[in-house]
Write a protein that holds these residues in place. Structure first.
Motif, PDB file in Angstrom:
ATOM      1  N   SER A 106      27.173  21.157 -24.494  1.00 30.13           N
ATOM      2  CA  SER A 106      28.564  21.611 -24.553  1.00 30.13           C
ATOM      3  C   SER A 106      29.474  20.743 -23.693  1.00 30.13           C
ATOM      4  CB  SER A 106      28.640  23.069 -24.090  1.00 30.13           C
ATOM      5  OG  SER A 106      29.970  23.535 -24.115  1.00 30.13           O
ATOM      6  N   GLY A 107      30.624  20.346 -24.272  1.00 34.57           N
ATOM      7  CA  GLY A 107      31.617  19.574 -23.543  1.00 34.57           C
ATOM      8  C   GLY A 107      31.303  18.099 -23.436  1.00 34.57           C
ATOM      9  N   THR A 108      30.274  17.614 -24.132  1.00 33.71           N
ATOM     10  CA  THR A 108      29.891  16.202 -24.068  1.00 33.71           C
ATOM     11  C   THR A 108      29.634  15.666 -25.477  1.00 33.71           C
ATOM     12  OG1 THR A 108      27.479  16.463 -23.986  1.00 33.71           O
ATOM     13  CG2 THR A 108      28.678  16.783 -21.921  1.00 33.71           C
ATOM     14  N   PHE A 109      29.330  14.383 -25.536  1.00 33.98           N
ATOM     15  CA  PHE A 109      28.938  13.746 -26.793  1.00 33.98           C
ATOM     16  C   PHE A 109      27.426  13.531 -26.856  1.00 33.98           C
ATOM     17  CE2 PHE A 109      33.420  12.553 -26.467  1.00 33.98           C
ATOM     18  CZ  PHE A 109      33.861  12.802 -27.758  1.00 33.98           C
ATOM     19  N   PHE A 110      26.681  14.232 -25.976  1.00 31.45           N
ATOM     20  CA  PHE A 110      25.226  14.095 -25.941  1.00 31.45           C
ATOM     21  C   PHE A 110      24.557  15.162 -26.807  1.00 31.45           C
ATOM     22  CE2 PHE A 110      26.568  12.021 -22.028  1.00 31.45           C
ATOM     23  CZ  PHE A 110      25.798  10.856 -22.040  1.00 31.45           C
ATOM     24  N   MET A 111      23.428  14.783 -27.388  1.00 32.35           N
ATOM     25  CA  MET A 111      22.664  15.690 -28.251  1.00 32.35           C
ATOM     26  C   MET A 111      21.182  15.585 -27.935  1.00 32.35           C
ATOM     27  SD  MET A 111      24.723  14.594 -31.648  1.00 32.35           S
ATOM     28  CE  MET A 111      25.676  13.318 -30.834  1.00 32.35           C
ATOM     29  N   TYR A 112      20.491  16.720 -28.043  1.00 33.95           N
ATOM     30  CA  TYR A 112      19.048  16.759 -27.842  1.00 33.95           C
ATOM     31  C   TYR A 112      18.357  16.938 -29.191  1.00 33.95           C
ATOM     32  CZ  TYR A 112      20.165  17.631 -22.898  1.00 33.95           C
ATOM     33  OH  TYR A 112      20.647  17.543 -21.615  1.00 33.95           O
TER      34      TYR A 112
END
Length: 679
Positions: A106-112
């Motif tokens: 949430s709130g970022t451009f990162f994904m798992y």
């Protein structure tokens, strides 16, 4: 190659809808389908349809919140990044193995990303470069479980990856389908704690008695506390476990509480779990667990809501339960934060997607009332998503788009401005979603109506929209029954429509052979209403309000009407019937000018009607020689008529006399439409 055929405007929810996602800041709702489409719904009746190049089902759907991007994963493991502003895929990445878990930080451009082989990866989207990168941070299964006493070979696919609340993405929970749960600290690259594997004793949520359990397969999970201290896990056998995720809970006897929704031997897997904290209590003091699954096989489909009380994990217990009956087969559900008058998120609203393509909303007040009364099974009146252009409820039978020439729409614009205020007030704002999809408000206060969209329905009702902008705006609704029109058959299914922008009149025909004509007026006054049959005309004085005012009802033939067409600048109306006859109606005197068979002895339905002014009309007459030069300048208005069995007839539009006819050499197929190309 010259034609890029694609859907640019779509209204409604696709019947193949299978999952939903929500952007809590921009208040956008995304609906994924089984055929590669994504419907995005925003405020101001704005709806956008995203169509993937491959018509494949989606298995994951999640927003990059407040960034204008949507992440979608297809069944072929293609990770798509949709640019919502431009309605297209910004970039995509083909994953080489089967993706089994996915989550956006949430709130970022990162994904798992978790896969079928137990490996964990991290992705990052770069909006400026429109690139989706796989970062070097990759954890194979043997590294993740190296700090546990579990054999690598017993670990299977990752079924869940959840960032822990309040840790800014540094800590994440990784769950395997065989029951192993790991809390991993990414900044320190170490396992914080392990749950769910080889545990020996758990507490029953109802009795607090210790019971023995073995490893079991995980089917769903969610955080069950806003601070990330409790994890809710659903299993394939129908059990639900609430795990204590605090690092100081080393005693296995106090790590987990078991919940059973049914005592049956064969139960449904717990497919979906969602948690809503109680906004009226301090953090960690309880909330509601929303569950689909866990009931006995063959039972009625419900969503179960458990009200949990918790002043500490040792005191965690269920205090009430409600089973919410569904309005159709279950597809997906989610909780969306409700916004109060101050703009703060005060509570959660339950959004349920059922098949085929139905959305229902249950507000927090209704759900809280149910839980307080502890009703075991409840059929709650939900707020159904109301389509701006309804198609199936009621069932649409005919529709038409009409352009409004500049300089002719002053009355229409006046009617639209008055009528739309009343419609907006009546519709309410519970389903209002803010968004970035263009609507009328995006373009400022523009009052000119440049086009209208009309639709007739099976129940006899009629609707007209302002179609100037991509987001249609409802102008008015005419119900099938009108107290001012006491005519048998008036509420029959609508079968034909037409609109004349020069006179601001529209007409509708129905399955009982009735033609209703209306005039749009910007003021309420007394008007004359004409009831015309093949033998008489009745005139009544009635008082009608602002907007559409009924001027006449024609009952000439007891045959369903196939087509309508205004002619001569709206002074005439041509009507084609299923029985093969054509009537010409005078819109000034409200009389029948003529009624004629298209082809002598033919009963084929009339499909198309087109009026045309022709020179040298005698050239159309079969077997007639070229007329003398003195007749070369003769003009005449004729009516071209097409029937379903491919007959083309030309008749005098004033008298109805036959001018010419032609039978197309096509006996095996049915005609659909007739167009005249050229002047």
């Amino acid at each position: 190659m010259d034609l890029d055929q694609r859907t640019v405007i779509h209204y409604g929810i696709p019947s193949t809808a299978s999952m939903i996602a929500f952007d809590a800041i921009q208040r956008l709702l995304a609906i994924g389908t089984l055929d590669g489409r994504i419907k995005v719904i925003g405020g101001g009746n704005a709806e956008s349809l995203l169509v993937s190049p491959k018509p494949l089902p989606y298995k994951n759907l999640e927003f990059l919140c407040n960034e204008g991007f949507l992440i979608a994963i297809s069944n072929e493991n293609e990770i798509q990044v949709w640019d919502l502003e431009h309605g297209q895929i910004a970039t995509s990445l083909q994953w080489e193995v089967n993706i089994t878990a996915f989550s956006v930080v949430s709130g970022t451009f990162f994904m798992y990303v978790g896969d079928e082989y137990g490996s964990f990866s991290v992705l990052r989207y770069l909006p400026a470069k429109e690139k989706l990168l796989q970062l070097p941070y990759h954890i194979p299964v043997n590294c993740l479980i190296g700090a546990t006493d579990v054999s690598v070979y017993t670990c299977q696919s990752i079924v869940g990856v959840l960032p822990q609340p309040g840790t800014y993405g540094n800590r994440l929970l990784i769950a395997y389908d065989n029951g192993l749960i790991i809390l991993w600290d990414a900044s320190e690259a170490q396992v914080i704690l392990v749950r769910g594997y080889k545990y020996s004793q758990v507490k029953d949520g109802g009795t607090n008695e210790l019971i023995s359990q073995e490893k079991k397969e995980i089917s769903s999970l969610c955080w069950a506390a806003s601070d990330g201290s409790i994890l809710g896990v659903g299993y394939v056998d129908g059990d639900i476990m609430l795990w204590d995720m605090t690092s100081d809970s080393s005693n296995k006897d106090n790590q987990v509480v078991k919940l059973e929704l049914s005592s049956g031997k064969k139960r449904l897997p717990v497919i979906v779990l969602h948690w809503s904290a109680n906004s009226r209590l301090p953090v960690g003091n309880g909330g509601q667990l929303f569950i689909y699954g866990g009931d006995e096989l063959g039972c009625e489909e419900v969503i179960t809501i458990l009200d949990l009380e918790c002043s500490g994990f040792e005191t965690l217990r269920c205090i009430s339960r409600v089973d919410l009956k569904l309005n159709g087969p279950f597809a997906d559900m989610m909780l969306i934060p409700s916004v109060d008058a101050t703009g703060d998120n005060s509570s959660s609203t339950l959004l349920v997607l059922t098949k085929p393509g139905q959305l229902f909303l249950y507000d927090d007040i209704t759900l809280s009332a149910l839980l307080s009364h502890q009703e075991s099974k409840s059929s709650v009146p939900a707020l159904k998503f109301s389509l701006e252009v309804p198609i199936s409820d009621p069932s649409m039978t005919v529709a038409k788009l009409n352009l409004v020439p500049a300089g002719t729409n002053s009355c229409l614009s006046q009617v639209a401005s008055v009528m739309k205020i009343d419609v907006k007030t009546a519709m309410g704002t519970k389903w209002s979603l803010a968004g970035t999809v263009p609507s009328r408000s995006t373009f400022g206060e523009v009052d000119e109506v440049e086009s209208v969209y009309m639709a007739g329905y099976e129940d006899g009702s009629f609707r007209m929209w302002d179609a100037t902008f991509p987001a249609l705006s409802l102008m008015f609704v005419l119900e099938g029954k009108d107290e001012n029109i006491q005519v048998a058959g008036v509420s029959a299914s609508v079968s034909a429509l037409d609109f004349c922008s020069l006179t601001m009149c529209f007409a509708m025909g129905n399955e009982c052979g009735l033609v209703r004509t209306y005039k749009l007026r910007g003021s309420a006054d007394e008007t004359k209403f004409h009831f015309v049959t093949d033998t008489k005309t009745e005139v009544h004085i009635i008082h009608q309000g602002i907007g559409p005012q009924c001027t006449a009802v024609f009952s000439v033939l007891k045959s369903p009407i196939q087509t309508l067409q205004f002619m001569n600048s709206g002074s005439k109306l041509a009507v084609g019937f299923e029985c093969g006859q054509v009537a010409m109606l005078d819109m000034k005197s409200f009389s029948v000018l003529f009624l004629t068979n298209c082809i002598s002895g033919s009963k084929s339905p009339v499909i198309s009607l087109i009026q045309k002014t022709l020179t040298n009309i005698h050239n159309l007459i079969d077997n007639q020689k070229q007329q003398e030069s003195t007749n070369a300048g003769v003009h005449a208005d004729v009516l071209f008529i097409l029937t379903k069995n491919s007959n083309v007839a030309v008749v005098d539009s004033v008298t109805g006399d036959m001018v010419s006819s032609y039978m197309l050499d096509n006996k095996e197929s049915s005609a659909l439409a007739l167009y005249i190309i050229g002047k």
